[in-house]
Design an enzyme around this catalytic site. Structure first.
Site, short mmCIF file in Angstrom:
data_model
loop_
_atom_site.label_atom_id
_atom_site.label_comp_id
_atom_site.label_asym_id
_atom_site.label_seq_id
_atom_site.Cartn_x
_atom_site.Cartn_y
_atom_site.Cartn_z
CB SER A 12 -0.91 0.02 1.23
OG SER A 12 -1.56 1.27 1.34
CG HIS A 35 -4.02 -1.64 -1.84
ND1 HIS A 35 -5.03 -2.46 -2.28
CD2 HIS A 35 -4.55 -0.84 -0.90
CE1 HIS A 35 -6.14 -2.17 -1.63
NE2 HIS A 35 -5.89 -1.19 -0.79
CG ASP A 37 -5.48 2.40 0.59
OD1 ASP A 37 -6.39 1.59 0.38
OD2 ASP A 37 -4.44 2.11 1.21
CG MET A 39 -8.57 7.18 1.99
SD MET A 39 -7.64 7.27 3.55
CE MET A 39 -6.81 5.69 3.54
CG HIS A 68 -9.69 0.14 -0.87
ND1 HIS A 68 -9.20 -0.04 0.42
CD2 HIS A 68 -11.05 0.08 -0.75
CE1 HIS A 68 -10.21 -0.18 1.25
NE2 HIS A 68 -11.34 -0.11 0.57
CG MET A 70 -11.51 3.17 1.60
SD MET A 70 -10.19 3.11 2.83
CE MET A 70 -8.76 3.27 1.75
CG MET A 142 -11.79 -2.69 4.83
SD MET A 142 -10.18 -2.32 4.10
CE MET A 142 -9.42 -1.32 5.41
N GLY A 147 -9.35 4.07 6.73
CA GLY A 147 -9.10 5.49 6.83
C GLY A 147 -7.67 5.86 7.16
CG PHE A 148 -6.25 7.40 9.83
CD1 PHE A 148 -5.49 8.53 9.52
CD2 PHE A 148 -7.59 7.56 10.12
CE1 PHE A 148 -6.06 9.79 9.53
CE2 PHE A 148 -8.17 8.83 10.14
CZ PHE A 148 -7.40 9.95 9.84
CG ASP A 180 -6.02 -2.73 3.40
OD1 ASP A 180 -5.07 -2.58 4.17
OD2 ASP A 180 -6.43 -1.84 2.63
N GLY A 202 1.17 -2.15 4.36
CA GLY A 202 1.71 -0.80 4.27
C GLY A 202 2.97 -0.66 5.10
#
Length: 224
Positions: A12, A35, A37, A39, A68, A70, A142, A147-148, A180, A202
């Site tokens: 990630s 990956h 992310d 957001m 991904h 989000m 998940m 988110g973090f 993840d 990550g």
């Protein structure tokens, strides 16, 4: 993990050094996927990348991009991310109005020539989604609240993985189960044993001095 598949390691880039993003992507050239992310600060309380960064990463590597989303209203963005280079687009079931809308969005993604995936938060049950798995190519479980990065692995989420593995195998579906959140050398084997095929990591990769070696160590731990 399915009996015939090798583990897929997907670093990630959320955990990467953004000032050295090109070098960070090239440092994990031995990984299977990258990956990405996305957001929006609304669906999750954080902001990250957009389509321009996705396209830039796509230009840096031949590795498939596992994107991904989000975000709220993912249906408005799937074409943009397909054009940016996504090889798989994953959206959250919590961000669509209904199961019918999720299936329709998966069809749209596939029509764009991209693999379609859905993701599910820790508090969302998997059982209602087992009957529509054939419309998807990937499921992302998940194992932290999205988110973090850097959160602790939630082992109770492996029950979802086991339910997915049983349903997929029973019906002979060609699907990937990805996980993840909190994936590291300490947790990846139990995720593999539960039935995961792909592993997003990550901090376990990007906080190490030798990132390629970290990828290989995770792959070895996940090989059953």
């Amino acid at each position: 993990m399915s009996a015939t598949s090798a583990p897929i390691i997907s670093p990630s880039i959320l955990a990467a050094d953004f000032t050295q993003l090109g070098e960070e992507v090239r440092a994990v050239a031995n990984a299977d996927w990258i990956h990405v992310d996305i957001m929006d600060g609304h669906f999750v309380p954080n902001l990250s990348f957009g389509p321009d960064i996705t396209a830039a990463v796509d230009g840096l590597t031949m590795q498939p991009l596992d994107v991904h989303l989000m975000i709220q209203e993912p249906e408005k963005w799937v074409e943009t991310y397909a054009k940016a280079g996504a090889d798989c687009i994953i959206f959250h079931v919590e961000a669509v109005e209904s199961q019918e809308a999720a299936v329709a969005l998966a069809r749209t993604i596939r029509d764009l020539g991209v693999r379609a995936g859905f993701s599910i938060k820790p508090g969302t049950p998997i059982e209602p989604w087992l009957d529509v798995l054939e419309h998807f190519d990937e499921v992302l479980v998940m194992s932290v609240e999205p988110g973090f990065g850097g959160q602790s692995f939630m082992p109770d989420q492996l029950d979802k993985v086991r339910a997915l593995r049983a349903a997929i195998d029973q019906r002979g579906l060609d699907m990937t189960i990805e996980i993840d959140g909190g994936i590291s050398r300490d947790t990846i084997r139990q995720a593999a044993e539960a039935g995961c095929d792909a592993f997003v990591a990550g901090s376990a990769i990007y906080k190490q001095d030798d990132k390629a070696a970290a990828v290989e160590e995770l792959r070895q731990e996940a090989t059953l």
